[in-house]
Design a protein around this motif. Structure first.
Motif, PDB file in Angstrom:
ATOM      1  N   VAL A 148      -7.645   0.509  -6.282  1.00 33.48           N
ATOM      2  CA  VAL A 148      -6.578  -0.371  -5.818  1.00 33.48           C
ATOM      3  C   VAL A 148      -7.075  -1.169  -4.619  1.00 33.48           C
ATOM      4  CG1 VAL A 148      -4.204  -0.510  -4.979  1.00 33.48           C
ATOM      5  CG2 VAL A 148      -4.840   1.290  -6.597  1.00 33.48           C
ATOM      6  N   ILE A 149      -6.900  -2.483  -4.678  1.00 38.34           N
ATOM      7  CA  ILE A 149      -7.295  -3.379  -3.591  1.00 38.34           C
ATOM      8  C   ILE A 149      -6.031  -4.033  -3.044  1.00 38.34           C
ATOM      9  CG2 ILE A 149      -8.627  -5.436  -2.973  1.00 38.34           C
ATOM     10  CD1 ILE A 149     -10.488  -4.699  -5.343  1.00 38.34           C
ATOM     11  N   VAL A 150      -5.819  -3.884  -1.731  1.00 40.06           N
ATOM     12  CA  VAL A 150      -4.591  -4.391  -1.111  1.00 40.06           C
ATOM     13  C   VAL A 150      -4.971  -5.280   0.070  1.00 40.06           C
ATOM     14  CG1 VAL A 150      -2.247  -3.745  -0.455  1.00 40.06           C
ATOM     15  CG2 VAL A 150      -3.720  -2.056  -1.571  1.00 40.06           C
ATOM     16  N   PRO A 151      -4.949  -6.595  -0.095  1.00 37.98           N
ATOM     17  CA  PRO A 151      -5.280  -7.483   1.026  1.00 37.98           C
ATOM     18  C   PRO A 151      -4.053  -7.874   1.841  1.00 37.98           C
ATOM     19  CG  PRO A 151      -5.079  -8.770  -0.976  1.00 37.98           C
ATOM     20  CD  PRO A 151      -4.780  -7.328  -1.363  1.00 37.98           C
ATOM     21  N   ASP A 152      -4.304  -8.271   3.073  1.00 33.43           N
ATOM     22  CA  ASP A 152      -3.341  -9.094   3.792  1.00 33.43           C
ATOM     23  C   ASP A 152      -3.512 -10.510   3.249  1.00 33.43           C
ATOM     24  OD1 ASP A 152      -2.391  -7.094   5.484  1.00 33.43           O
ATOM     25  OD2 ASP A 152      -3.914  -7.482   7.014  1.00 33.43           O
ATOM     26  N   ARG A 164       0.836  -1.213   0.000  1.00 35.66           N
ATOM     27  CA  ARG A 164       0.000   0.000   0.000  1.00 35.66           C
ATOM     28  C   ARG A 164       0.867   1.257   0.000  1.00 35.66           C
ATOM     29  NH1 ARG A 164      -1.811   3.097   4.219  1.00 35.66           N
ATOM     30  NH2 ARG A 164      -1.281   1.498   5.757  1.00 35.66           N
ATOM     31  N   LEU A 165       1.892   1.264   0.838  1.00 35.61           N
ATOM     32  CA  LEU A 165       2.733   2.457   0.930  1.00 35.61           C
ATOM     33  C   LEU A 165       3.684   2.578  -0.257  1.00 35.61           C
ATOM     34  CD1 LEU A 165       3.489   2.401   4.756  1.00 35.61           C
ATOM     35  CD2 LEU A 165       1.960   3.945   3.518  1.00 35.61           C
ATOM     36  N   ALA A 166       4.123   1.454  -0.799  1.00 28.37           N
ATOM     37  CA  ALA A 166       5.039   1.518  -1.938  1.00 28.37           C
ATOM     38  C   ALA A 166       4.321   1.920  -3.219  1.00 28.37           C
ATOM     39  CB  ALA A 166       5.727   0.170  -2.130  1.00 28.37           C
ATOM     40  N   LEU A 167       3.159   1.322  -3.491  1.00 26.03           N
ATOM     41  CA  LEU A 167       2.497   1.492  -4.783  1.00 26.03           C
ATOM     42  C   LEU A 167       1.021   1.892  -4.676  1.00 26.03           C
ATOM     43  CD1 LEU A 167       3.939  -1.653  -6.607  1.00 26.03           C
ATOM     44  CD2 LEU A 167       4.541   0.729  -7.071  1.00 26.03           C
ATOM     45  N   GLY A 168       0.336   1.406  -3.646  1.00 21.79           N
ATOM     46  CA  GLY A 168      -1.107   1.567  -3.589  1.00 21.79           C
ATOM     47  C   GLY A 168      -1.567   3.005  -3.595  1.00 21.79           C
ATOM     48  N   GLU A 169      -0.969   3.833  -2.742  1.00 19.59           N
ATOM     49  CA  GLU A 169      -1.412   5.221  -2.656  1.00 19.59           C
ATOM     50  C   GLU A 169      -1.063   5.993  -3.925  1.00 19.59           C
ATOM     51  OE1 GLU A 169       0.242   6.530   1.031  1.00 19.59           O
ATOM     52  OE2 GLU A 169      -1.102   5.238   2.222  1.00 19.59           O
ATOM     53  N   ARG A 170       0.057   5.658  -4.529  1.00 19.69           N
ATOM     54  CA  ARG A 170       0.447   6.282  -5.807  1.00 19.69           C
ATOM     55  C   ARG A 170      -0.540   5.906  -6.917  1.00 19.69           C
ATOM     56  NH1 ARG A 170       0.959   6.908 -10.424  1.00 19.69           N
ATOM     57  NH2 ARG A 170       2.789   7.439 -11.704  1.00 19.69           N
TER      58      ARG A 170
END
Length: 325
Positions: A97-101, A84-90
């Motif tokens: 954008v969907i970012v699961p654990d 999320r911090l590397a690519l998701g917010e960008r």
């Protein structure tokens, strides 16, 4: 009597370490709480963050339809915050954008004892993705998450518009695991995972981060910003060790199927990655994919999605059909 006394000292020490581990785990979880939604996915709940685009995304792939959503799959020993911090917010400036654990990590459940099976993970993630209404996906995977992304394309081909694989784990190492990983599997058995591992590891966090990023310097405050300590808590670390121990068998089983992946695939290889060497993984994969393309990052290490986020995000947006801008 001496033996009995020594055993008593060991038992008391382990009990104290287990109590300390329990207390540290509670603190770490409180400092890094779930920030997304908990989705019922059959035998497990999947925690995911669903980021809506800040601006209308336009159309994707020249079809006149909405562009696909981006599914970001993290690697081993971390949870969703890494991607999320590397690519998701960008990426969420223009795309959903969907970012699961991944199952067994972060705040996602295991869904049973087969948590290390990529097919099991895909089934749980796919159910969660369906429940939040995402249909077509560009699936992005880093490291071990790259294997899950490949399996996603094989198991759910009708839902995958493309793949972006960042330093993916793809093939079994010739000769098996390195000796130090085999030793680690023995040393980090259940007793140590639930007692001394966490308190012993926390003072070495900076060294661990440096090893993840080498030969490049780490990004500032990486461990704190991504909640890296979450992956060291007993349940998550146990699941990671299971993934490592079962990994070779899963790679042997799935590698012959890679030529069946027909969606456009971008393989991002960090040429200086010492953790997942591209010569044994990404470069080999690219040769067997019908529609694979390699993007090489000279001098980049394993955490290339942090150090080279703009270049990788551009590849993802291109695959989603967005105009460059």
């Amino acid at each position: 009597m001496l033996v009995v006394g020594l055993l008593l000292v060991v038992a008391v020490g382990l009990a104290a370490a287990a109590t300390l581990t329990w207390w540290l785990t509670r603190i770490i979880e409180a400092d890094n709480p779930p920030v997304g939604r908990l989705i019922e996915a059959g035998p497990a709940r999947i925690h995911l963050v669903d980021l809506a685009p800040e601006t209308p995304p336009g159309t994707g792939a020249g079809t006149g339809a909405e562009p696909p959503a981006v599914l970001l799959l993290h690697g081993a020993n971390v949870h969703h915050a890494d991607m999320r911090l590397a690519l998701g917010e960008r990426l969420s400036r223009r795309l959903r954008v969907i970012v699961p654990d991944r199952p067994g990590q972060g705040f996602s459940g295991e869904g049973g004892p087969v948590v290390s099976d990529p097919g099991h993970q895909v089934a749980l993630i796919r159910t969660a993705v369906e429940k939040v209404g995402a249909k077509r996906l560009v699936v992005v995977g880093h490291s071990l998450g790259g294997l899950i992304a490949l399996r996603y394309a094989l198991d759910e081909p009708g839902t995958v518009a493309g793949l972006v694989l960042i330093n993916p784990t793809t093939h079994p190492r010739p000769g098996g695991l390195p000796w130090f990983q085999r030793v680690a599997e023995v040393m980090f058995g259940r007793p140590l995972i639930w007692t001394v591992l966490l308190p012993a590891s926390l003072p070495m966090m900076d060294r661990m981060v440096a090893r993840l990023f080498r030969p490049e310097p780490p990004v500032k405050d990486y461990a704190a910003r991504t909640g890296l300590a979450v992956g060291l808590t007993p349940r998550r670390f146990r699941n990671s060790m299971t993934e490592y121990s079962d990994l070779r068998n899963h790679l042997v089983a799935v590698a012959p199927r890679y030529p069946d992946i027909t969606v456009p695939t971008v393989v991002v290889v960090a040429e200086a990655d010492p953790i997942v060497p591209p010569a044994l993984h990404g470069e080999v994969l690219a040769k067997v994919l019908p529609h694979g393309r390699v993007v090489r990052l000279p001098g980049a290490g394993h955490m290339a999605h942090h150090r080279h986020a703009e270049a990788i995000a551009a590849e993802i947006e291109r695959l989603a059909g967005l105009p460059l801008g």
